[in-house]
Motif scaffolding. Structure first.
Motif, short mmCIF file in Angstrom:
data_model
loop_
_atom_site.label_atom_id
_atom_site.label_comp_id
_atom_site.label_asym_id
_atom_site.label_seq_id
_atom_site.Cartn_x
_atom_site.Cartn_y
_atom_site.Cartn_z
N ALA A 28 15.33 69.15 29.14
CA ALA A 28 15.52 69.47 27.72
C ALA A 28 15.95 70.94 27.63
O ALA A 28 16.27 71.56 28.64
N SER A 30 15.43 74.58 24.70
CA SER A 30 15.03 75.16 23.41
C SER A 30 15.91 76.37 23.15
O SER A 30 16.37 77.03 24.09
N CYS A 61 15.94 72.34 19.48
CA CYS A 61 15.58 71.77 20.77
C CYS A 61 16.44 70.53 20.98
O CYS A 61 16.97 69.98 20.04
N HIS A 63 18.20 67.59 24.24
CA HIS A 63 18.36 67.09 25.60
C HIS A 63 19.84 67.05 25.95
O HIS A 63 20.64 66.56 25.15
N ARG A 97 8.49 75.11 31.57
CA ARG A 97 8.09 73.71 31.69
C ARG A 97 6.82 73.51 30.88
O ARG A 97 5.96 74.39 30.83
N GLU A 110 8.59 68.03 29.78
CA GLU A 110 9.95 68.54 29.95
C GLU A 110 10.03 69.81 30.80
O GLU A 110 9.15 70.67 30.73
N CYS A 112 12.42 72.77 30.46
CA CYS A 112 13.06 73.11 29.20
C CYS A 112 13.54 74.56 29.18
O CYS A 112 12.86 75.44 28.65
N TRP A 155 5.22 73.34 22.13
CA TRP A 155 6.14 73.93 23.09
C TRP A 155 6.58 75.32 22.66
O TRP A 155 6.70 76.22 23.46
#
Length: 189
Positions: A28, A30, A61, A63, A97, A110, A112, A155
């Motif tokens: 993913a 952010s 955010c 993917h 992560r 994720e 990320c 997150w």
């Protein structure tokens, strides 16, 4: 993109089916967008989202699609969700992560990477993705989020802890190295 524990791609799964009680580790990203005054663009997730509906979070955010590099995915989602085009994006937390569990048992799991950018446009939120937006001064927001007086996605709270360690001025955060990205997120040479 599904990942092994080292961040190497091991397959793909449809986003609509991957988030559940046993969500596999996946890739993913952010992003945190600021205006020239140092205000962060926060978003409130659409109320019908499967994961964390109606929760305030960082700017965007998402993917990457199979074969899409992470920075391109950030740009695509910023355009899709907020109608924003950004110039430079800086990778600030390449190895972030997390794993978080909603009250109903749905899990986010994720690797990320986190990006920072500056935007000069006004957002035009896509209601399928974003319920509301708010510009907040980072110098006020980060301490409030860390103190628990400003509710934020799990997150984002973990990211803010790491971003705050980079210093109080988001424009002075040093960019991270692409070498520290999960292997699946690195651009092919």
């Amino acid at each position: 993109m599904l990942l092994d524990e080292n961040g190497t791609a091991i397959g793909t799964a449809d986003k609509a089916t991957v988030h559940h009680e046993g969500t596999p580790l996946h890739l993913a990203f952010s992003s945190y967008l600021f205006d020239r005054e140092g205000r962060l663009l926060l978003t409130r997730r659409a109320l019908h989202k499967k994961t964390w509906p109606g929760v305030w979070t960082n700017t965007c955010c998402g993917h990457p699609a199979p074969g899409e590099d992470v920075e391109s995915a950030v740009r695509r989602r910023l355009s899709d969700e907020l109608g924003l085009e950004v110039g430079r994006l800086d990778l600030v937390l390449p190895a972030f992560r997390y794993r978080a569990v909603m009250d109903n048992g749905v899990v986010e799991n994720e690797m990320c990477p986190v990006f920072r950018g500056v935007v000069e446009q006004r957002p035009t939120p896509n209601p399928d993705e974003v319920d509301a937006v708010e510009w907040v001064p980072w110098a006020e927001f980060a301490p409030a989020a860390l103190a628990g007086t400003r509710p934020i996605s799990p997150w984002s709270l973990l990211q803010i802890e790491q971003l705050a360690a980079l210093g109080p001025d988001p424009f002075a955060w040093r960019a991270g190295s692409a070498d520290d990205l999960p292997p699946a997120a690195r651009k092919a040479a």
